[in-house]
Design a protein around this motif. Sequence first.
Motif, PDB file in Angstrom:
ATOM      1  N   SER A 293       0.828  -1.199   0.000  1.00 26.44           N
ATOM      2  CA  SER A 293       0.000   0.000   0.000  1.00 26.44           C
ATOM      3  C   SER A 293       0.869   1.259   0.000  1.00 26.44           C
ATOM      4  N   LYS A 382      -8.333   1.341   2.575  1.00 28.88           N
ATOM      5  CA  LYS A 382      -7.958   1.094   1.182  1.00 28.88           C
ATOM      6  C   LYS A 382      -7.384   2.363   0.571  1.00 28.88           C
ATOM      7  N   GLU A 383      -6.456   2.176  -0.350  1.00 25.96           N
ATOM      8  CA  GLU A 383      -5.846   3.303  -1.042  1.00 25.96           C
ATOM      9  C   GLU A 383      -6.783   3.789  -2.142  1.00 25.96           C
ATOM     10  N   SER A 391      -8.189  -3.576  -4.434  1.00 28.58           N
ATOM     11  CA  SER A 391      -7.872  -3.963  -3.053  1.00 28.58           C
ATOM     12  C   SER A 391      -8.373  -5.362  -2.747  1.00 28.58           C
ATOM     13  N   ASN A 407      -2.112  -4.606  -0.061  1.00 24.53           N
ATOM     14  CA  ASN A 407      -2.179  -3.218  -0.524  1.00 24.53           C
ATOM     15  C   ASN A 407      -3.337  -2.482   0.131  1.00 24.53           C
ATOM     16  N   SER A 408      -3.964  -3.134   1.105  1.00 33.47           N
ATOM     17  CA  SER A 408      -5.016  -2.528   1.925  1.00 33.47           C
ATOM     18  C   SER A 408      -4.987  -3.230   3.273  1.00 33.47           C
ATOM     19  N   TYR A 413     -11.665  -4.381   6.711  1.00 31.35           N
ATOM     20  CA  TYR A 413     -12.692  -4.944   5.844  1.00 31.35           C
ATOM     21  C   TYR A 413     -13.966  -5.206   6.648  1.00 31.35           C
TER      22      TYR A 413
END
Length: 625
Positions: A293, A382-383, A391, A407-408, A413
């Motif tokens: 990320s 998340k990005e 993501s 990447n997240s 979540y």
Amino acid sequence: MSFLPVINVQVTINSDNAFRLIQALIVLSMILWDMTTNSIAQICLFLGLLILCITPLGSYMAKVFSGEKTCLYRIVYPVEKICYRLCGIDSAREMTWQAYVGAILIFTAAGFLVLYSIFILQAYLPLNPLHRPNLAVDLAFNAAVSFVTNTNWQSYAGERDLSYFSQMVGITTQHFISASVGIAVLMAVIRGLKRKKVEELGNFWVDVVRANLYLLLPLSCLLAVILGSQGVIQTFQSSLHVPFFEPIHHVSGKELRDTVISTQEIAVGPVASQIAIKQLGTNGGGYYNVNSSHPFENPTPVSNFFELLAMLLIPASLCHTFGKMIGDQRQGMAYLAIMLIVFIPLLFIGYGVEQGGNPKFNALNIDQLASDNQAGGNMEGKEVRFGIIDSTMFAAITTASANGAVNSMHDSYTPLGGMIPLLFMHFGEVIFGGVGSGVYGMLAYVIITVFLAGLMVGRTPEYLGKKISVFEMKMAMIAVLTPCATILIGVTFALLTQAGKDGIFNPGAQGFTEILYSFTSAAANNGSAFAGIKANNVFYNLVLGLIMLIGRFSVIISMLALAGSLAQKQPVPPSAGTLPTHRPLFVFFVIGVVILVGVLTFFPVLALGPIAEQLNSTTDLIGRK
């Protein structure tokens, strides 16, 4: 429902049927979930490119490990011979399964000692421009075990705690070595299935050298160049000091001193070279604490796409290698079909629940802006440059492939969205899995399935002409059930001890899920985390390190023992009662066994974690209404 005629017991699994199967699953998922055009396009592009790469790369790997000449032969073979000469390796001498296991244990122990020494002595080693101190002994133990077992669990912040020397010479080296060990084990298992009335399974040292020289190094160089073109950094420069547009006033201390901060320190380093092998070797250990990320590790959607592709490239292609080396490519395609049939629906379910957003926000009429500017979508953790689809794809692929990069933040979540990565690991990391480990882990499930099918018809089970006896069944059961038992025992131990409970930051079902995820990730040699617990303490460093060792070597040793037993057997010719193991009927039988083992084993703990959290959210909303 036009895809139903494809699925009948008379149709073999080949590349055309694999494409049809993917099309059918995508159509079904579009019906179940309100997917966007962008999401559909990205998933189709990814799966299409992945499948196009499987045959050429799989065939190439089959040639490499069969000792045939390849396109890189003239360049690499002289280097290969030098490696054998320097290390005193007799490339013509083969090993029994016991000798193969012994070589792996010696090699891993030596790698652990070297890496552990680097961590506890890094303050005195070169390439340390920021003067990073030595790691604590318990943290060094955990990190060293993590990287030699291909787990890459990180209880430290790489850019803050490690020197360039530790990152490059220590961690990046193990990225190559631990991945090549998994590939070598698979080659030994394939030889056990292929050979007859012999005891030897090949030479471990030759397999490791070839895996690195012919496969991992060339692909890593290519991927590093691609990532560098997208902005992933590669430098030995010390950290950067960037001035702020406007100084910040920071008040601290008992005397409330006003400190003016005018610059920010930004950590840089040799990143691209590590990220390439981190993804290709299903390692996952990032240069930065926030992993992929971080914009220096994964700056653009294009770099994200290639990192996704790299995670599944070798595990998926090894299915084709498996079929080609045993002389029946239909078997490899059957393995690939099993993986895709389980992977694609779970990917879409994970995307669907994250796209649906937080139900509590929806109940309050709060719009959650998704990546495509539509209402709905849980963007927490998340990005923005990746959005929900990239993501959730990353989360599904990294846990399906035993990679562990993120990447997240999985901890952010939704409950059911966070359960999808858990399920992939609970299935035993066989839905693609790690490089090598995914295919030989799937073989354990295939052996169990063949045995169950034999019980149903009252026939001695056999696979690829080899009779499956009590010993092979025991080894397959050890490979499947030992990691499961390790996870459950570890979670129980953590919850019954004060040291384990002290690491929990979040109360209730979420905190339980974080503990469950940590032990699952360690036993499955994945390395990703919910990151909601304090893992950097003596208890978790030691216990999780021990669990990583059990999860790695219980499977390797049992599968090599199974392969050694099968290699000594004389194949029997197929007959009218032989169960075809390449047809859709058997494919769905294996899927049923994988799901039953994963779901039935872990359903009680899932009910206490993500399922309970989801039900609590729903109950709160119903009560409010």
